[in-house]
Write a protein that holds these residues in place. Structure first.
Motif, PDB file in Angstrom:
ATOM      1  N   THR A  93       0.836  -1.207   0.000  1.00 55.25           N
ATOM      2  CA  THR A  93       0.000   0.000   0.000  1.00 55.25           C
ATOM      3  C   THR A  93       0.865   1.248   0.000  1.00 55.25           C
ATOM      4  N   GLY A  94       0.240   2.362  -0.387  1.00 58.44           N
ATOM      5  CA  GLY A  94       0.978   3.615  -0.467  1.00 58.44           C
ATOM      6  C   GLY A  94       0.239   4.750   0.190  1.00 58.44           C
ATOM      7  N   VAL A 139       7.175   1.419  -4.371  1.00 57.26           N
ATOM      8  CA  VAL A 139       5.824   0.967  -4.013  1.00 57.26           C
ATOM      9  C   VAL A 139       4.794   1.985  -4.485  1.00 57.26           C
ATOM     10  N   ASP A 140       5.004   3.258  -4.109  1.00 55.56           N
ATOM     11  CA  ASP A 140       4.064   4.297  -4.535  1.00 55.56           C
ATOM     12  C   ASP A 140       4.250   4.601  -6.016  1.00 55.56           C
ATOM     13  N   ALA A 141       3.155   4.692  -6.724  1.00 56.67           N
ATOM     14  CA  ALA A 141       3.200   4.940  -8.166  1.00 56.67           C
ATOM     15  C   ALA A 141       3.948   6.236  -8.461  1.00 56.67           C
ATOM     16  N   GLY A 142       4.851   6.163  -9.415  1.00 55.98           N
ATOM     17  CA  GLY A 142       5.558   7.359  -9.843  1.00 55.98           C
ATOM     18  C   GLY A 142       6.748   7.736  -8.989  1.00 55.98           C
ATOM     19  N   THR A 145      -7.394  -3.005  -3.475  1.00 51.38           N
ATOM     20  CA  THR A 145      -6.891  -4.013  -4.399  1.00 51.38           C
ATOM     21  C   THR A 145      -6.405  -3.378  -5.695  1.00 51.38           C
ATOM     22  N   ALA A 146      -7.177  -2.440  -6.211  1.00 49.04           N
ATOM     23  CA  ALA A 146      -6.828  -1.811  -7.484  1.00 49.04           C
ATOM     24  C   ALA A 146      -5.516  -1.032  -7.403  1.00 49.04           C
ATOM     25  N   LEU A 147      -5.249  -0.415  -6.261  1.00 50.26           N
ATOM     26  CA  LEU A 147      -4.056   0.424  -6.105  1.00 50.26           C
ATOM     27  C   LEU A 147      -2.880  -0.306  -5.457  1.00 50.26           C
ATOM     28  N   ALA A 148      -3.073  -1.573  -5.113  1.00 50.71           N
ATOM     29  CA  ALA A 148      -1.995  -2.331  -4.481  1.00 50.71           C
ATOM     30  C   ALA A 148      -0.808  -2.474  -5.430  1.00 50.71           C
ATOM     31  N   ALA A 149       0.385  -2.483  -4.844  1.00 53.99           N
ATOM     32  CA  ALA A 149       1.615  -2.587  -5.635  1.00 53.99           C
ATOM     33  C   ALA A 149       2.461  -3.748  -5.123  1.00 53.99           C
ATOM     34  N   PRO A 150       3.272  -4.328  -5.983  1.00 52.71           N
ATOM     35  CA  PRO A 150       4.206  -5.361  -5.511  1.00 52.71           C
ATOM     36  C   PRO A 150       5.127  -4.806  -4.429  1.00 52.71           C
TER      37      PRO A 150
END
Length: 508
Positions: free
Chosen positions: A12-13, A39-42, A166-171
């Motif tokens: 999560t982020g 983890v956080d997008a971008g 779930t949609a925003l979860a990251a590896p």
């Protein structure tokens, strides 16, 4: 003004903090949710290269960006895995941090990687093997929508919030879980607050019990700089009750919260209080990790009732469970009924120890059945509390000599934060195979909701398969009612349960 720096857990982020951050800001706080590398997008740094040290530096960067001359106090909040980079950063900037908040997470120690706190034991085992082979690159895939429960209770999280999670979860970069946390000890000077989410299986009373057991890790939690709060929700309070979480964080920043009582202070802890019934003072016969209480020398072989304590109990706890007044009282009560009463010690010191504890119980049973004073064909097993999962093996394949299985205020399915979803220690499933085995279940009317849910599921499963289940209720009883509640409330049910077990042992 307080500055809240929020660090999220695995997969999560910053997005999980949106509602809580808004509440804190509306109350006058300055809020920074830390974007974690990989983890956080971008956020820069490919996930394959990010490790725990990377995330520690991410948190330090946010701390250093706060003007030290402004006089604003910094409160670091770590949820789940997030407590690891929080502690790493606070250890390097202890003078800048006014408080660390442990949000429904473990208590990381120096030199221990975050994988030790991974609740899903299947995943933890895989990570341990990868670490052993030196495979630290790559990332762990996030859970599917129906798999979040393996990482903590989703109680209170709406369907929409779960969809978004779930949609925003990251590896999760493997290095963040496999790299050991390094602490100098400087963070020990920083005040702390624990926020426990009770629907995830942990409460302040449970932590107090660990202190009372003499767990050295818990002793530090009784210091004047340590406080606690509870939230009646699952593992993601920032999604299930963001306003309530914000209120708790504001109160924590103000130094509020409940304090724990040091071991030995005040009245004796519950597990060392007297048994509520007068029972004969029979001597014990100690054999290895087993104590036998035998009613006299006449009468030949007698049926036996073996009492299996709960847990986890810290390895250094003294006295050990077989000498606790409640278990000794039960054993002597069984002896007063003409049975051989038996107490034992098993090594359930952590949630990961059920395999070892099960082996200890089996060894104790074999020792008791081999005793010449015991009728090896007439034995009952009686389990308590966290010993409940150990009933699963005996329910699944009950031997002919097992004449009755009893359980008092048991946990009958793994709690959400245990990570035992795929284990064999699931009595709710085992009862379908119990056949004609008599089961005596003693229920506490004021049981904690999380444990009560496992009991209810067990009763439903037993009824569905036609198991021979007898319910004995203590309507106003709490978990561990023998020493917590008024004797007049507990004695009738206690005697009823004992005599039911004795009847099953003595009937042809």
């Amino acid at each position: 003004m307080t500055v809240f720096i929020l660090v999220a857990g695995v997969f999560t982020g910053t997005h999980v903090w949106q509602e809580t951050a808004a509440e804190l800001a509306a109350a006058g706080g300055e809020v920074h949710a830390v974007p974690l590398s990989g983890v956080d997008a971008g956020h820069p740094a490919p996930s394959a290269r990010a490790d725990l040290e990377t995330h520690v530096e991410d948190v330090i960067a946010v701390i250093d960006a706060v003007d030290a001359a402004s006089g604003r106090e910094i409160v670091l909040v770590g949820h789940d895995y997030g407590i690891h980079p929080v502690l790493g950063a606070a250890d390097r900037r202890p003078q800048r941090v006014a408080r660390v908040v442990y949000l429904d997470c473990a208590m990381p120690q120096d030199g221990v990687p975050a994988l030790a706190a991974v609740p899903d034991q299947t995943v933890r085992g895989q990570l341990v093997e990868r670490l052993r082979r030196g495979e630290t690159a790559g990332a762990l895939a996030p859970p599917a929508r129906d798999e979040w429960q393996r990482w903590g209770s989703t109680a209170g999280v709406s369907d929409g919030a779960l969809d978004r999670l779930t949609a925003l979860a990251a590896p999760q970069p493997l290095g963040t879980l496999l790299q050991p946390l390094r602490l100098t000890g400087a963070v020990a000077t920083v005040p702390t607050t624990g926020v426990l989410c009770t629907r995830n299986g942990v409460s302040i009373d449970l932590v107090q019990r660990l202190v009372d057991f003499g767990d050295p890790r818990a002793a530090a939690l009784t210091g004047p700089q340590v406080s606690f709060f509870e939230l009646p929700t699952g593992h993601w309070p920032m999604l299930s009750c963001p306003a309530e979480l914000a209120d708790v964080l504001l109160r924590a920043a103000a130094g509020e919260g409940r304090r724990l009582r040091p071991a030995g202070a005040g009245t004796p802890p519950a597990h060392l209080r007297p048994f509520p019934l007068d029972v004969p003072e029979l001597p014990r016969d100690r054999r290895g990790h087993v104590d036998l209480y035998v009613p006299g020398t006449e009468g030949g072989r007698r049926p036996a009732v073996i009492f299996v304590h709960g847990g986890p109990v810290p390895a250094g706890a003294r006295p050990t469970p077989r000498d606790w007044p409640t278990l000794v009282g039960y054993a002597r009560l069984a002896a007063a009924e003409g049975m051989v009463g038996v107490t034992l010690d098993h090594r359930l010191h952590d949630i990961t120890d059920y395999e070892r504890a099960a082996a200890d119980v089996t060894a104790a049973v074999e020792l008791v059945r081999a005793d010449p004073r015991v009728d090896a064909d007439r034995v009952a097993l009686w389990f308590f509390s966290g010993g409940g999962p150990l009933t699963a093996d005996w329910l699944t394949k009950p031997p002919a000599w097992l004449r009755c299985l009893a359980a008092s205020y048991p946990i009958l399915a793994p709690l959400p934060n245990w990570g035992l979803t795929d284990s064999r220690f699931r009595p709710v499933l085992g009862v379908a195979h119990a056949g004609a085995l008599p089961i005596v279940l003693v229920r506490a009317g004021r049981e904690t909701p999380e444990i009560a849910a496992t009991v209810e599921a067990f009763v439903t499963a037993a009824e569905d398969c036609g198991a021979h289940l007898e319910l004995v209720d203590v309507p106003n009883g709490h978990h561990g009612f023998e020493t917590l509640d008024a004797p007049e409330e507990t004695r009738p049910a206690l005697l009823h349960a004992m005599r039911s077990v004795v009847t099953h042992l003595t009937s042809s």
